[in-house]
Design an enzyme around this catalytic site. Sequence first.
Site, PDB file in Angstrom:
ATOM      1  N   ASN A 174       0.972  -1.574  -0.167  1.00  0.00           N
ATOM      2  CA  ASN A 174      -0.289  -0.336   0.605  1.00  0.00           C
ATOM      3  C   ASN A 174       0.943   1.334   0.041  1.00  0.00           C
ATOM      4  OD1 ASN A 174       0.697  -0.757   2.946  1.00  0.00           O
ATOM      5  ND2 ASN A 174      -0.433   0.869   3.637  1.00  0.00           N
ATOM      6  N   CYS A 211      -2.951   4.931   6.918  1.00  0.00           N
ATOM      7  CA  CYS A 211      -2.616   4.247   8.415  1.00  0.00           C
ATOM      8  C   CYS A 211      -1.522   4.714   9.364  1.00  0.00           C
ATOM      9  CB  CYS A 211      -3.226   2.471   8.149  1.00  0.00           C
ATOM     10  SG  CYS A 211      -5.316   2.336   7.819  1.00  0.00           S
ATOM     11  N   GLN A 237      -5.308  -3.705  -1.664  1.00  0.00           N
ATOM     12  CA  GLN A 237      -4.839  -3.262  -2.372  1.00  0.00           C
ATOM     13  C   GLN A 237      -4.427  -3.609  -3.732  1.00  0.00           C
ATOM     14  OE1 GLN A 237      -4.748   0.335  -2.611  1.00  0.00           O
ATOM     15  NE2 GLN A 237      -4.368   0.621   0.083  1.00  0.00           N
ATOM     16  N   SER A 266     -11.816  -5.280   1.036  1.00  0.00           N
ATOM     17  CA  SER A 266     -11.693  -3.735   1.704  1.00  0.00           C
ATOM     18  C   SER A 266     -12.667  -3.355   0.327  1.00  0.00           C
ATOM     19  CB  SER A 266     -10.812  -2.883   2.174  1.00  0.00           C
ATOM     20  OG  SER A 266     -11.653  -1.809   2.807  1.00  0.00           O
TER      21      SER A 266
END
Lengths: 382, 385
Positions: free
Chosen positions: A149, A325, A178, A199
Amino acid sequence: MIYFDNSSTTLINANVLNTYQAVSQKYWSNPSSLHKFGEKSFMLVEQSRLQIADLLGVKGSEVFFTSSGTESDNWAIKGTAISKRKLGNHLITTQIEHPAVLNSMKQLEELGFKVTYLPVDQTGIVSPDSVEQAITENTILVSIMAVNNEIGSIQPIAKIGDILKEYPSIHYHVDAVQAIGKNLWSKLFHPRIDLMSFSAHKFNGPRGVGFLYKKANRQLQPLLSGGGQEQNLRSGTENTPGIVASAKALRLTIETQQKTAQQTVAIKRELLDYLTDKPGISIFSPDASDFAPHILTFALEGVRGETLVHLLEEQEIYVSTTSACSSKDETGSGTLKAMAVDDRIAQGAIRLSFSSENTLAEAQEFISKFEEIYKRFENISY
Amino acid sequence: MNSLYFDNAATTAMRPEVIEEMTDKMTTIYGNASSTHEFGRQAKKVLDDSREILAKSINATDKEIIITSGGTESNNMALRQVAQIKQNEGNHIISTVIEHPSVLRTLEYLEGLGFEVTYLPVNLQGNLSTEDVKSALRPDTILVSLMSVNNETGAKLPIHEIGELLKDHQAVFHTDAVQSYGLDSIDVRRDHIDLLSTSAHKINGPKFIGFLYLNKDIFVKPLILGGEQESKRRAGTENVPAIAGFAKAVSLLDEKSKQDKQDFFKKLTTQLLSNLKENHVAFEVNGQLSDNHSYHVLNLWIKGVETSRLQMNLDLNHIAVSGGSACSAGSLEPSHVLTAMYGENSSRVNESIRISFGEFNTESEVEALSNQVVKISSKLLTKNK
């Protein structure tokens, strides 16, 4: 306004939002209820599961809904550790995983498990041989991300899958958050993979929806117990609107992934043409077959990434340091550190991440705005 | 024919204001709340404002609210993580036999790890007394977990008194308030509650969002790890639209509207029961309609009429009620709550339905419901003879 931060999160697709609204209005009933209202919601959830399974090329009974990619990673790793602890206590991963993986591993270490964090080479790619060398008779899990990511490096998922064919009792988990919808599937999906995390908000779907692919007959302890939803492996009243909307988002993303990949790689190339050989610039996401088309990370030596993010923001250009994050984490990029990038350079890294909504014109505008910023710092000797 | 929905304890319709709020946030606030740029900051602002509304609703502080994916996750996190952190102080846990599966199954998991769990029985009213908890309490009790309102009967447990009892004991007090939140006045300070679970979709909010209140003096490790969201206590990109939708649903419920709702449900209950009586339906209420009852749930024993047949026939007439709770997908097992109250051989276990009211129900809907119950039960009883 230019939004080049699509690896943090994406804008929900307008059609997907319509679906979310319509399902919220009409099919809000509890899918576990035995009346017709519940049955309709149940049917919608199951149709969505099948749709996602078809798009991934797996079975419907192998798709489990969760609340996020993070939950999927936590579940895959901790669920494997707990269900296979009698067979061994060793897990293998890399130094460049998402915090959801790394922190789950750390938690398991506190519980007595042993974890090998494999290094990566200078380009940010793990070697399949190192995976094989790390395997011991106690190894129960190998967890490798498909696309990093922070810089977009594609990991040798298939090669590692080939190696793991020889070790059938090890669970193979791939964080594909990703990777999905980036036209990389045929390259990445390998029949040896047991668990895969996804996700929805990374592919223009809603927040709060993740899913986990779990191959049939693979043991996995639940992370959340209760009413027995999701084949008794993930309890909690199903998020019908979110699930239906996510299935639609995935379909739309996969239908257009080839075009999107061409478009984003064109944007990436335009930017790389400008950045390459520029004094003080280090590029971590080359135009190469083992790098994802939608991520471009580079650093301007001597200027902190945060500074660049804010200067670009003043021009209404939105990028991020490395990943959302860990944006607030002072330690900086885990991936660049693992690649042994000099701290002074790593601190200057910014990540641009593209979606189908981005255009070449935006890339050109970025170049002209960035050039102004670059000139301001030119006096600082590189 | 219009469809009638009397299964509001399973889930509720989303309020139009909530859908509107979520749509707005999905289209205007699309930054990741952890991003440091303007979009991220906008998302963070929505998150902070929402958290404040949620905190105030139970008299907690913002930092004490951990957003989760719902009641099940909140309960799992509360029990698993408290047990883990307190295991050096003891291994005894107290709960009841009538808890939601997300508590019961988690406690079973903890038993597998070596914890000892006392499941308190309930009386014929489906309730228990503070004394029951007191006599089960031991020096090595580390956790007491009791639901505020039972989802199948509406029994209101004496949470305040038990909170008082526990305030000088080392045991942490958790309550699953999923069925009580939004209907009862909750004050975690007044009631000495340490942890409290809620779910948005039970109060006309969105699915898959809830919170766990965690008293600021209690430290637990996260159940879901990763990024640093929720003050490092629950990782995962924040579901900003759903959180804003949840806060919207909460903000529409002030103390007065909660009381109004209870009064309204009480009225509907009275209306339904008197209709059934007038039409000579042989029935009894499971539990007790008293001050210790939440009127959004009404569990009825329709004597001689099998649960699944009544429920199915009502369903054919477009009326949704429940045969128990809507948790174990697709299965209709005998209710563990009615079994605990009346014993497994009681006819009530196989001849009861749960009617649960919501704010969108009307008196004329209740009339239609009672008419159908009268009609169907008499038909089924005749067939049985």
